[in-house]
Design a protein around this motif. Structure first.
Motif: not given
Length: 259
Positions: A107-131
């Motif tokens: 029902v809100r593809p644009g907003k969901d996609l933007l939030q998903g991209l932001g979350l992926a960046a927020l989680i993904g980059i620190p995950s590499l350092g944690l690994y």
């Protein structure tokens, strides 16, 4: 509308988890103990997408069957969350589907996609350092995101596998469990804590670093869900993280000295 008792809902949750991620958590703990009693964790290996046959099209068949059957518990959850009402005059439209309840729709593809991209960046980059930190401390195994042979279908299957993981985990561990925990009368912090610990527990086979990292990810995802009541951005973020890991490793792992 039929309202199930708390006892019935608790049994329902145990059944869902026993068929899906709760079962994975139990196996993960056993696998961790197996690895720890064989050698130091730093010498262990965790392979996420394994080849299941040396014959190309049988391997493809097994991979697709795994993806399809892994999503059956999601269908079960959607069924449980669907309002069961006695049809009556003028009652149409009063009930919400499970997709609406979870915010698992488009029902809100644009907003969901933007939030998903932001979350992926927020989680993904620190995950590499944690690994990297986990490997240096000896508390994390070497993780091989893909060990599939290079066929024409390898990348599409890895993308489907990533989407499978995203849908299974976010719909069940966040959307479904927070819904049911709320009906148990649990506080929001307790519900988030249990959901996050479960997420971490079925990653324990990779070591303690991934357990901690995924538990923190679970806190962030579950907290956001309590604010938005939409699981779709979480599915998008999770799928993007796994696609980058699975496909990136498959295409470039050997070129950069991995795998």
């Amino acid at each position: 509308m039929l309202v199930p008792s708390r006892r019935r809902l608790r049994l329902e949750v145990w059944i869902v988890l026993g068929l899906s991620l709760g079962q994975s958590a139990v196996y993960s703990v056993v696998q961790l103990l197996d690895k720890m009693t064989r050698a130091p964790l730093a010498e262990g290996t965790s392979t996420l997408n394994r080849s299941q046959s040396t014959r190309e099209y049988f391997d493809l068949t097994y991979q697709l069957l795994d993806i399809i059957f892994a999503l059956v518990p999601v269908l079960l959850v959607l069924y449980f969350l669907t309002d069961q009402r006695q049809a009556g005059p003028g009652d149409a439209g009063n009930s919400r589907s499970a997709f609406q309840k979870l915010g698992f729709n488009f029902v809100r593809p644009g907003k969901d996609l933007l939030q998903g991209l932001g979350l992926a960046a927020l989680i993904g980059i620190p995950s590499l350092g944690l690994y990297a930190a986990g490997r240096a401390l000896g508390i994390t195994t070497a993780i091989i995101p893909s060990a599939l042979d290079a066929y024409w279908w390898t990348v599409p299957v890895l993308i489907l596998s990533a989407i499978r993981h995203a849908v299974l985990e976010e719909v069940i561990v966040v959307g479904y469990l927070l819904n049911r925990f709320g009906k148990f009368g649990w506080s929001t912090p307790l519900a988030i804590a249990v959901s996050s610990l479960l997420r971490g527990s079925y990653h324990l086979y990779q070591g303690f670093g991934p357990f901690f990292g995924n538990a923190v990810m679970g806190v962030v995802f579950a907290w956001l869900y309590t604010r938005t009541r939409r699981v779709m951005p979480l599915v998008i973020a999770h799928a993007l993280l796994d696609i980058v890991a699975f496909v990136g490793f498959s295409l470039f792992g050997k070129a950069v000295g991995l795998g």
